[in-house]
Each structure stands twice: as structure tokens, then as C-alpha cells.
Design an enzyme around this catalytic site. Structure first.
Site, short mmCIF file in Angstrom:
data_model
loop_
_atom_site.label_atom_id
_atom_site.label_comp_id
_atom_site.label_asym_id
_atom_site.label_seq_id
_atom_site.Cartn_x
_atom_site.Cartn_y
_atom_site.Cartn_z
N ASP A 287 8.90 38.14 -5.05
CA ASP A 287 7.84 38.33 -4.06
C ASP A 287 7.83 39.82 -3.67
OD1 ASP A 287 5.72 37.94 -2.39
OD2 ASP A 287 6.60 36.27 -1.28
C1 BGC Z 1 3.42 36.93 -0.27
C2 BGC Z 1 3.02 36.28 -1.57
C3 BGC Z 1 1.96 37.10 -2.24
C4 BGC Z 1 2.47 38.51 -2.44
C5 BGC Z 1 1.50 39.40 -3.15
C6 BGC Z 1 3.71 38.39 -0.42
O1 BGC Z 1 3.86 39.01 0.81
O2 BGC Z 1 4.56 36.25 0.24
O3 BGC Z 1 2.58 34.97 -1.34
O4 BGC Z 1 1.60 36.51 -3.46
O5 BGC Z 1 2.72 39.06 -1.16
O6 BGC Z 1 0.42 39.70 -2.38
#
Ligand code: BGC
Length: 764
Positions: A287
Site C-alpha cells: 500500500d
Molecule cells: C489506500 C489504498 C489505495 C492506495 C493508492 C492508499 O492510501 O489505502 O486503498 O489503493 O492508497 O491510492
């Protein structure tokens, strides 16, 4: 020669077996990727593991990436995310394909959570349709639109099971049940990935967040998780597995610590479970900055945590650049092996191969298709249909709904004429200006706009602590948040109410109050809206409460004082039109909750498939499991949802009550529409086993059937029960069933069930 064919010739000369290899199955892919990797330097391999954000678009985490185009040129980037539009993506892809030494195309990712341009209801809302065909169709439309905008890869479905509505991200998931959650997870993957990932209108799914993110302590965002293996396997892991079984090509690690090791560095999770037990062959992306955040978790400096994440099984590093900056040094120092780098690099290249990008890096980048594919009338019609099916009628006293077309409506509330909040929390490409507000929807449906008298009535919140945070995070403009003084707004609303036969109050949460980084400790309707509602109820006119929100709310006062309550979540582009249709009865609501609505925050976690305890609640005995000040039961249970008509469900009748081994039982339920409107009932089947080797949930959902019936009509629904439905995880994590007595429960929700029992033996 067209630019695209130049690229193909260029790639074909670089990758001689390309044309044949691209569609030739695993062996051909292996051969292709191995050939390419032989040409790659260590730096180039590490470059493939780096995933920065693209420029100028919404930043979805604490920091944007820098110098991305330079890095692409140097072969230091494997993919880019948070960009869309063919023009923007073509620009980055051109640099990768023409200016980097090996011309390796980028993979382009985006958060497409509940639609791309055509915005569907938030996932929690969609799950309340209990309709996997509709959900798959919605994902198909999202994939068609996102791919037409040049996107290869979407960060969805989010399949985290959650029992705590304080956590804002419950909006992005499918609620509390692992069985239903698994069906939905698989449907979304099928919708995104279509028949072949080489088709222009498909995108690769990225299942998230692996794992157990929905169980963060206290519902506080990014918090830790500590969970027994049994609970994990029984309730939290199934939807991830189901999504992978449906063919999802990638998976994203979660931010949370999990039993002492954050997911992104958790070898057991990412290798033993994911690869060895589940046989997953796609790639793992971290993530957003989850690799560098391992330092905050206390696992060491950037070099140490990057090595640890890679070795645990994380293949691609989103934004933190820990891989890019430190893995070479770790290889040189013997802290990371070439085999680890090769594994990760191979998996990323394989994903690009499966997506057809080596054959044509511009496969999905097509301005004409983008022009023709977005928000088509068919997509919008589908968005409206999904929205209508997602709404849950929570109360309808004296048949207040549907509204009569001849009545005058006072439409009141800060969410009644609002576009952004109806669109929902996780929308990047959708245009809020295209959203039909509830006011517009009602005006249109009423035919005569003088029948709808609108007044805003209040702000969304005037809580100083929250307002200050919203301003600090640029979610509200600085300065006093109010359009008028609050007393004035309420007065205006009361004036509107005085001229009306019925009041429709549209209250709830703004889009920034749910989703990521939006945990709340008090999940009631914010105080200033609540005061407005009290004033409206005091008029004595019937009040229909239309909720716009991203999570279960606590609504005890509302439940006892409003004539009707319709939960509409954030309904997306067509939300307002769908709400109007439902309020006027053009569509009879059929949604069923997929998360329990607590009576108060003090009950959380409150969920239907809980254990019995050694002292189950007995009202006549103090020394039983209970609160002294509130009941144990939620206000609205899992599976609950009313209709404008009424239904009766018979007790289940079983074709046999004594079974052995692999036999099957059939439970039949007669459902009758006993009311005045045609409507759909969702008959649910739960199974419980009162005596087993281990403690079991009081019941587990194992089936449902949606039945449409005209008034006065009946239908029989049948559920086939097999030994698979009896299985659960045992101490040694064997998935098996215990012989004994099983209670088969059926009904319109998890609470109002009728039962029949059967005895199932393993052998004669
Ligand atoms: C979130 C994810 C997301 C990623 C990319 C993160 O902060 O937890 O769900 O896909 O950002 O935007």
C-alpha cells in the site's frame, strides 16, 4: 507509419518472440520474460519494482512522488498510478517505450472503487443489493471506462471484512459477512478482468488490503490488528481467497500490524499463506508508502525494512522508493538475494505480459474509445438501477412511503441538493457536476417543481473539533463554515415544512466523513443536523429521513421519531434520480443490510455471527452476558431491509432430517407477497450447530434467494445444503465438519428466522 505501429516494430525487434509469445500461455510467457530479464541490469530489475504516483492528479496518501518522468527514462519505474486520460498516460508510456533503454512499458494503476466516470453507489451500498450479477455488471462498466482512459490496473476490490463502523473504510467494503463478501469479491474480479486481460476493455484487479485491515483496534484508521488464527481463517480471510480464486492478478498489502509483524513485512502472510497454501501466482504491491512506514512500526531503517518487505513477499513498492533506493546496496551486502529480486521482477513483468502490454503498450490508450465509452446512457441506466437496488428501507410507519405524487414535500437538509457527497468518498475521475442531486431528482419526478419546497436547514457539522480538522485538511474552505446562522437555517426549514404535507429530511455524512482516514468515534448524525431533525419532528408532520452516509450510523432517536427511514448510502451519479424513484414508488426498495446498525457505539463490535458465550443473555438473570444500560441487539440487524409491500416466509421444510456423509438436504421456504405492491424479498438461509468440537457462531449465512412477487402471489424457494455448508476451521486449521445436530434457519433477515433441525452423521 502510425506511431503505434512504429512502437510495435520497435518492440518486436527487441522482443523477437513477441507476437507468438503474447498469447501462447504460461510456457511462452516464461520464455519471453526470461529472455527479457537476461538483458536487464540489477538497476533495471529494481526499477520494475517501483510504483510512483503520476503528476498533477489527486494524491491519495501523505506525499506525492518526485521526478517521475526522469525516473521512467532511467528505467527506474515499473508502473505509475493515480493518472488517467489517454493523453496523460500516453505521455508517460511514450517515455518508457521510447526513451528507456529496454523500452519496457509501464503498468498504469488507478483507484477505481465504485466506478470510473459513471459512479455507482459506494461498495457498502452495492453489497446491500445482494445481487452479484448487478455488481459484476457495474464492475464491467467501470473496467470499460477506466481502460478507455488508459488504465490497466485497478486497486479494487476492497474485501476487508469489518465489524466496526467507526472505521471509515467500511464504506469501501461489503460489510461483515465472509460468505457474502466472498461472492461479491469474486463477482467484482470477474467484472474487471472480463474474458481475457488482453482485451482492450479489461483491467487487472488488485485485491486489498491483505490482510485483516478491517479489524483495526477501536476502528481507528491505520491501527494494529491482533487476531487468533481461527478467527482469521473463519471470518476474515475467505474474501481475499475468493477474489484470488476468481483470478485476480494482484493483491495489495495492508498498512496494519498483524500479530506483531506488519503485513508488508509478513513472510507468513505473503509467502506461506498466499503463495504456498493458496498458490497465488500474481504479484504483490505494497500500500501507499507501506514499505517505508515499516520504520515507524519499529522494524529498522529504510534499507532494513525494504529488504524485509521484499523477502517477505512484497514485489512492488508503492511510493516509498525504499526498493529503488536501497535494494542494490542490500544485494551487494548480501542482505537480499538476486533470487528475491528476480522473483519480484518476474511477477511484475508477467502482469504486463498478461495485460498484453508487451504486444501493445498502447493497448488501452485510445482517445476515440475514451470519448465514446464514458457515461453512456446504458451505463447511467445501470448506475441508477444499482442505486435503487442498494437502498435499504429501515422503517415505514403507516405506509408513509411511497409518497403521493399530489402531496407537497418540504425537502430539507444539507445533503438534499449536494453533488459531491452523493458521489461518495472514493472517486477520482467522476465529475460531481454530472451527479443528479436529490432535489433535482425529486423535481424531475414530481413533474411540477412547486410540489417540492427546498431549504438547506443546517450545515453538515458545526462540531468545532471536526470543522477545524476539515479546514486543516482542505476539506472545507477556511473561515466560518456556515452559509447562514444556524437558527436562521432551521427557521427557513420550518417555513418550508409549514407549507408541506410531508417532510423529507436528507441528513447524514459528507463524503469526507467516511472512506480512508475518516474514522469517527461518534457515529450518530452530527449534532446540528440532529437539532434540525428534532425541530422538524416537533412540527407533527410526518418526517421521512433519507440517509446519505458511508457507514452504519447509530439512530435510536431517529428510529423512534421518524415516520420512515430510507438508507441510501452515497448513491453515485444517478443517486438523486434513484432516490426520487424510490420515494415515489417507481421502484420498491429491496436492499438488505450487510452490516449491523448498532444501537449505540458502546455495543461495537456488534455483528450477527457472534458466539453464544457460556452465559447467553437471559433477561431474568443478571449474571448473563449483557449491558445494564442497553440491549445486546443492534438496532437493525444484518440482512434487514423492508419493502413497501409485506412478505410472509414459512418455516423451512426439510426433505430429510437424518443424513449421512455426502448426502444433501433441501430446505424449502414458501414466501408470499401479503401486501399491495409488487416487490422483491431476499430469503436468507443461516446454519447453526449448537454442539460441536469448538464454539461456533450462533449462525452463519450459507445461502439466499431473491424472489420477485406480485401482490398475493407465493413462490417456493429451495436451498440445497451440502456438507460443505457445515464446515468450519478447527484447532489445527483443518476445514471440516463435525457430525451432529444442525439448525437450519430461514427468514427475511438474520434475526427474524424460523428453524428446522436435522442430524447429520459422518458414516453409518
Ligand atoms: C489506500 C489504498 C489505495 C492506495 C493508492 C492508499 O492510501 O489505502 O486503498 O489503493 O492508497 O491510492
Amino acid at each position: 507509419m502510425q506511431p503505434r505501429s512504429i512502437v510495435f516494430v520497435l518492440l518486436a525487434s527487441l522482443f523477437p518472440f513477441l507476437g507468438k509469445a503474447q498469447s501462447g500461455g504460461h510456457a511462452a510467457m516464461d520464455q519471453f520474460v526470461s529472455g527479457l530479464m537476461k538483458k536487464m541490469t540489477l538497476d533495471e530489475k529494481i526499477g520494475q519494482l517501483n510504483l510512483p504516483t503520476g503528476g498533477n492528479f489527486t494524491i491519495t496518501g501523505p506525499q506525492p512522488s518526485q521526478d517521475v518522468e526522469d525516473k521512467i527514462r532511467k528505467g527506474e519505474v515499473g508502473g505509475v498510478f493515480s493518472i488517467y486520460t489517454p493523453e496523460a498516460i500516453r505521455k508517460e508510456q511514450d517515455i518508457a517505450v521510447h526513451e528507456s533503454r529496454l523500452h519496457i512499458p509501464l503498468i498504469i494503476g488507478l483507484d477505481v472503487i465504485h466506478g470510473h466516470k459513471t459512479i455507482f453507489p459506494i461498495p457498502l451500498g452495492m453489497s446491500c443489493t445482494w445481487d452479484t450479477t448487478l455488481i459484476e455488471d457495474a464492475a464491467r462498466i467501470a473496467a470499460t471506462e477506466a481502460s478507455a482512459d488508459g488504465v490497466d490496473w485497478v486497486f479494487s476490490p476492497m474485501v476487508d471484512i469489518a465489524r466496526d463502523p467507526r472505521w471509515g473504510r467500511v464504506a469501501e467494503g461489503s460489510g461483515e459477512d465472509p460468505w457474502l463478501g466472498s461472492l461479491i469479491a469474486a463477482a467484482v474480479v470477474r467484472g474487471y478482468q472480463g474474458k481475457s486481460l488482453e482485451d482492450t476493455n479489461t483491467v487487472m484487479a488488485c485485491v486489498k488490503h491483505f490482510a485483516l485491515y478491517g479489524a483495526v483496534e477501536g476502528g481507528r484508521e491505520y491501527n494494529s490488528v491482533d487476531m487468533s488464527p481461527l478467527k482469521m481463517y473463519q471470518y476474515y480471510l475467505p474474501p481475499y481467497h475468493a477474489a484470488l480464486e476468481a483470478g485476480a492478478g494482484s493483491i495489495m498489502t495492508s498498512f496494519n500490524d498483524l500479530d506483531g509483524l506488519p503485513s508488508t513485512a509478513n513472510h507468513w502472510l505473503l509467502t506461506d499463506l498466499l503463495r504456498k497454501q493458496w498458490g497465488f501466482r500474481g504479484f504483490v504491491v505494497s500500500d501507499y508508502t507501506a514499505v517505508s512506514e515499516l520504520s515507524n512500526h519499529g522494524l529498522g531503517d529504510l534499507q532494513a525494512v525494504s529488504a524485509r518487505a521484499l523477502k517477505a513477499g512484497t514485489d512492488m513498492d508503492m511510493v516509498s522508493e525504499g526498493f529503488l533506493k536501497t535494494l542494490k546496496k542490500s544485494v551487494q551486502e548480501g542482505k537480499v538475494s538476486m533470487a528475491d529480486i528476480d522473483r519480484a521482477c518476474r511477477l511484475v513483468l508477467e502482469a504486463k505480459y498478461k495485460l498484453g502490454l508487451f504486444k501493445n503498450p498502447y493497448l488501452r490508450i485510445n482517445e476515440q474509445r475514451a470519448h465514446a465509452s464514458m457515461t453512456t446512457p446504458e451505463s447511467l441506466e445501470m448506475a441508477k438501477k444499482v442505486a435503487e437496488h442498494s437502498f435499504v428501507l429501515l422503517k415505514n410507519e403507516n405506509q408513509t412511503l411511497p409518497l403521493s405524487r399530489s402531496s407537497t414535500i418540504a425537502l430539507v437538509g444539507p445533503l438534499a441538493d449536494d453533488q459531491d457527497d452523493l458521489q461518495g468518498a472514493w472517486v477520482l475521475a467522476g465529475d460531481p457536476k454530472k451527479v443528479i442531486t436529490i432535489r433535482q431528482g425529486l423535481d424531475q419526478a414530481a413533474g411540477d417543481s412547486s410540489r417540492v419546497i427546498y431549504a438547506r436547514g443546517s450545515d453538515i457539522t458545526d462540531d468545532p473539533f471536526m470543522v477545524e480538522k476539515m479546514i486543516r485538511y482542505h476539506l472545507l474552505p477556511p473561515g466560518p463554515p456556515r452559509q447562514k446562522d444556524s437558527a436562521g437555517m432551521v427557521r427557513e426549514a420550518l417555513q418550508a415544512a409549514s407549507k408541506a404535507d410531508v417532510i423529507v429530511a436528507v441528513l447524514g455524512e459528507s463524503e469526507s466523513m467516511s472512506g480512508e482516514a475518516a474514522s469517527r468515534s461518534d457515529i450518530g448524525i452530527p449534532a446540528c443536523q440532529e437539532s434540525l431533525l428534532h425541530a422538524l419532528v416537533a412540527t407533527g408532520k410526518p418526517v421521512v429521513l433519507v440517509l446519505v452516509n458511508g457507514r452504519p450510523l447509530t439512530l435510536p432517536w431517529e428510529e423512534s421519531h421518524c415516520a420512515a427511514i430510507l438508507e441510501t448510502w452515497a448513491g453515485g451519479t444517478e443517486g438523486g434520480a434513484a432516490i426520487a424513484d424510490v420515494l415515489y414508488g417507481a421502484y420498491n426498495p429491496s436492499g438488505k443490510l450487510t452490516m449491523s446498525f448498532p444501537l449505540s457505539v458502546g455495543q461495537i463490535p456488534v455483528y450477527y455471527n457472534h458466539k453464544n458465550t457460556g452465559r447467553p443473555f437471559d433477561p431474568n438473570n443478571k449474571y448473563t452476558s449483557q449491558y445494564l444500560d442497553i440491549p445486546n441487539d443492534p438496532l437493525f440487524p444484518f440482512g434487514f431491509g423492508l419493502s413497501y409491500t409485506s412478505f410472509s416466509c414459512s418455516a423451512p421444510s426439510l426433505d430429510r432430517t437424518r443424513l449421512t456423509g455426502d448426502q444433501q438436504a433441501v430446505a424449502t421456504v414458501t414466501v408470499t407477497n401479503t401486501g399491495k405492491y409488487p416487490g422483491t424479498e431476499t430469503v436468507q438461509l443461516y446454519i447453526s450447530q449448537p454442539t460441536a468440537t469448538l464454539t461456533r457462531s450462533v449462525e452463519d449465512l450459507k445461502g439466499f434467494r431473491k424472489v420477485f412477487l406480485e401482490p398475493g402471489k407465493s413462490a417456493q424457494v429451495r436451498f440445497t445444503i451440502t456438507p460443505d455448508d457445515l464446515k468450519y476451521y478447527h484447532m489445527n486449521l483443518d476445514y471440516d465438519w463435525d457430525p451432529g445436530t444442525f439448525i437450519i434457519r430461514t427468514g427475511p433477515n438474520s434475526r427474524d428466522v424460523q428453524s428446522a433441525s436435522l442430524v447429520w452423521k459422518k458414516g453409518p
